[in-house]
Design a protein around this motif. Structure first.
Motif, PDB file in Angstrom:
ATOM      1  N   ALA A 130      40.014  57.978  31.577  1.00 11.42           N
ATOM      2  CA  ALA A 130      41.435  58.250  31.814  1.00 11.42           C
ATOM      3  C   ALA A 130      42.066  57.185  32.712  1.00 11.42           C
ATOM      4  CB  ALA A 130      41.612  59.638  32.420  1.00 11.42           C
ATOM      5  N   ILE A 131      41.350  56.740  33.714  1.00 13.76           N
ATOM      6  CA  ILE A 131      41.909  55.755  34.645  1.00 13.76           C
ATOM      7  C   ILE A 131      42.140  54.408  33.960  1.00 13.76           C
ATOM      8  CG2 ILE A 131      39.755  54.830  35.612  1.00 13.76           C
ATOM      9  CD1 ILE A 131      41.216  55.075  38.389  1.00 13.76           C
ATOM     10  N   ARG A 132      41.391  54.121  32.927  1.00 17.00           N
ATOM     11  CA  ARG A 132      41.550  52.857  32.194  1.00 17.00           C
ATOM     12  C   ARG A 132      42.892  52.772  31.482  1.00 17.00           C
ATOM     13  NH1 ARG A 132      36.941  49.832  31.717  1.00 17.00           N
ATOM     14  NH2 ARG A 132      37.572  48.951  29.710  1.00 17.00           N
ATOM     15  N   GLY A 133      43.582  53.891  31.317  1.00 11.90           N
ATOM     16  CA  GLY A 133      44.896  53.912  30.684  1.00 11.90           C
ATOM     17  C   GLY A 133      46.049  53.769  31.658  1.00 11.90           C
ATOM     18  N   ILE A 134      45.738  53.594  32.942  1.00 10.65           N
ATOM     19  CA  ILE A 134      46.773  53.437  33.966  1.00 10.65           C
ATOM     20  C   ILE A 134      47.091  51.956  34.124  1.00 10.65           C
ATOM     21  CG2 ILE A 134      47.332  53.773  36.402  1.00 10.65           C
ATOM     22  CD1 ILE A 134      45.511  56.262  36.304  1.00 10.65           C
ATOM     23  N   ILE A 135      48.359  51.606  33.932  1.00 10.64           N
ATOM     24  CA  ILE A 135      48.783  50.201  33.974  1.00 10.64           C
ATOM     25  C   ILE A 135      48.411  49.543  35.296  1.00 10.64           C
ATOM     26  CG2 ILE A 135      50.793  48.664  33.994  1.00 10.64           C
ATOM     27  CD1 ILE A 135      52.089  50.612  31.969  1.00 10.64           C
ATOM     28  N   GLY A 136      48.723  50.187  36.400  1.00  7.37           N
ATOM     29  CA  GLY A 136      48.420  49.600  37.711  1.00  7.37           C
ATOM     30  C   GLY A 136      46.948  49.329  37.915  1.00  7.37           C
ATOM     31  N   TYR A 137      46.123  50.256  37.451  1.00 11.41           N
ATOM     32  CA  TYR A 137      44.680  50.082  37.567  1.00 11.41           C
ATOM     33  C   TYR A 137      44.213  48.888  36.740  1.00 11.41           C
ATOM     34  CZ  TYR A 137      39.675  51.002  37.222  1.00 11.41           C
ATOM     35  OH  TYR A 137      38.314  50.879  37.262  1.00 11.41           O
ATOM     36  N   ALA A 138      44.695  48.810  35.509  1.00 10.42           N
ATOM     37  CA  ALA A 138      44.301  47.697  34.633  1.00 10.42           C
ATOM     38  C   ALA A 138      44.775  46.359  35.200  1.00 10.42           C
ATOM     39  CB  ALA A 138      44.863  47.911  33.231  1.00 10.42           C
ATOM     40  N   LEU A 139      46.004  46.339  35.719  1.00  8.20           N
ATOM     41  CA  LEU A 139      46.524  45.102  36.319  1.00  8.20           C
ATOM     42  C   LEU A 139      45.687  44.672  37.515  1.00  8.20           C
ATOM     43  CD1 LEU A 139      50.393  45.586  36.195  1.00  8.20           C
ATOM     44  CD2 LEU A 139      49.081  43.807  35.042  1.00  8.20           C
ATOM     45  N   ARG A 140      45.333  45.631  38.361  1.00  7.62           N
ATOM     46  CA  ARG A 140      44.555  45.308  39.552  1.00  7.62           C
ATOM     47  C   ARG A 140      43.170  44.784  39.170  1.00  7.62           C
ATOM     48  NH1 ARG A 140      44.204  43.100  44.281  1.00  7.62           N
ATOM     49  NH2 ARG A 140      42.826  44.167  45.711  1.00  7.62           N
ATOM     50  N   ARG A 141      42.530  45.411  38.200  1.00 11.31           N
ATOM     51  CA  ARG A 141      41.213  44.942  37.759  1.00 11.31           C
ATOM     52  C   ARG A 141      41.302  43.543  37.166  1.00 11.31           C
ATOM     53  NH1 ARG A 141      36.838  48.626  37.458  1.00 11.31           N
ATOM     54  NH2 ARG A 141      35.778  46.694  36.971  1.00 11.31           N
ATOM     55  N   ALA A 142      42.348  43.305  36.375  1.00 14.78           N
ATOM     56  CA  ALA A 142      42.545  41.970  35.798  1.00 14.78           C
ATOM     57  C   ALA A 142      42.806  40.952  36.897  1.00 14.78           C
ATOM     58  CB  ALA A 142      43.689  41.992  34.791  1.00 14.78           C
ATOM     59  N   GLN A 143      43.625  41.324  37.866  1.00 14.70           N
ATOM     60  CA  GLN A 143      43.952  40.413  38.965  1.00 14.70           C
ATOM     61  C   GLN A 143      42.699  40.053  39.757  1.00 14.70           C
ATOM     62  OE1 GLN A 143      44.392  41.359  42.596  1.00 14.70           O
ATOM     63  NE2 GLN A 143      45.195  39.370  43.181  1.00 14.70           N
ATOM     64  N   LEU A 144      41.856  41.040  40.021  1.00 17.75           N
ATOM     65  CA  LEU A 144      40.615  40.772  40.748  1.00 17.75           C
ATOM     66  C   LEU A 144      39.722  39.801  39.980  1.00 17.75           C
ATOM     67  CD1 LEU A 144      39.777  44.348  42.075  1.00 17.75           C
ATOM     68  CD2 LEU A 144      40.475  42.360  43.443  1.00 17.75           C
ATOM     69  N   SER A 145      39.634  39.992  38.681  1.00 18.73           N
ATOM     70  CA  SER A 145      38.804  39.124  37.853  1.00 18.73           C
ATOM     71  C   SER A 145      39.349  37.695  37.828  1.00 18.73           C
ATOM     72  CB  SER A 145      38.729  39.689  36.436  1.00 18.73           C
ATOM     73  OG  SER A 145      37.978  38.841  35.614  1.00 18.73           O
TER      74      SER A 145
END
Length: 138
Positions: A3-18
């Motif tokens: 479910a958390i993988r569908g949250i835009i902010g979460y996905a953006l933050r993970r992408a930003q970290l990478s």
């Protein structure tokens, strides 16, 4: 967890970290952090901008930006000169040492960008950037 993988902010933050992890490793040999590289980049492209203009363009709070400028100036990578049109502000320029370091770092940064584009696949960059800019207030 899905479910958390569908949250835009979460996905953006993970992408930003990478992306930042790769960028930090890319700039490490030059002893530059991403914010410092960004400041050098803007100064290189726009010599003579004042501190407020650069901090605003990069979205860095003025109090934090002063510290970045102080560190870059202490490292002799940039110099402050009184602005011609406003003697109360300082125009920023790369020093010769700063320009040399920036150009070397920029070549490595191009490799970083290439790696990120490869991860996105064909047309990924062209699709992603407009979507990201839509999320900003600009």
């Amino acid at each position: 967890m899905q479910a958390i993988r569908g949250i835009i902010g979460y996905a953006l933050r993970r992408a930003q970290l990478s992306v930042f992890d790769d960028l930090i490793q890319t700039l490490e040999e030059f002893h530059l952090r991403p914010a410092n590289f960004s400041v050098l980049y803007v100064i290189n492209e726009n010599p003579g901008l004042n501190q407020s203009e650069i901090s605003s363009a990069l979205g860095i709070q003025k109090t934090n930006f002063v510290q970045v400028v102080d560190r870059l100036e202490k490292a002799e990578l940039i110099k402050r000169c009184r602005a011609k049109h406003d003697r109360r502000s300082h125009a920023l320029y790369l020093t010769d040492k700063g320009a040399e370091l920036f150009y070397k770092a920029r070549e490595q940064h191009k490799q970083h960008e290439k790696r990120m584009i490869e991860r996105l696949g064909p047309n990924g960059r062209e699709q992603l950037l407009p979507l990201l800019w839509r999320l900003t207030s600009e």
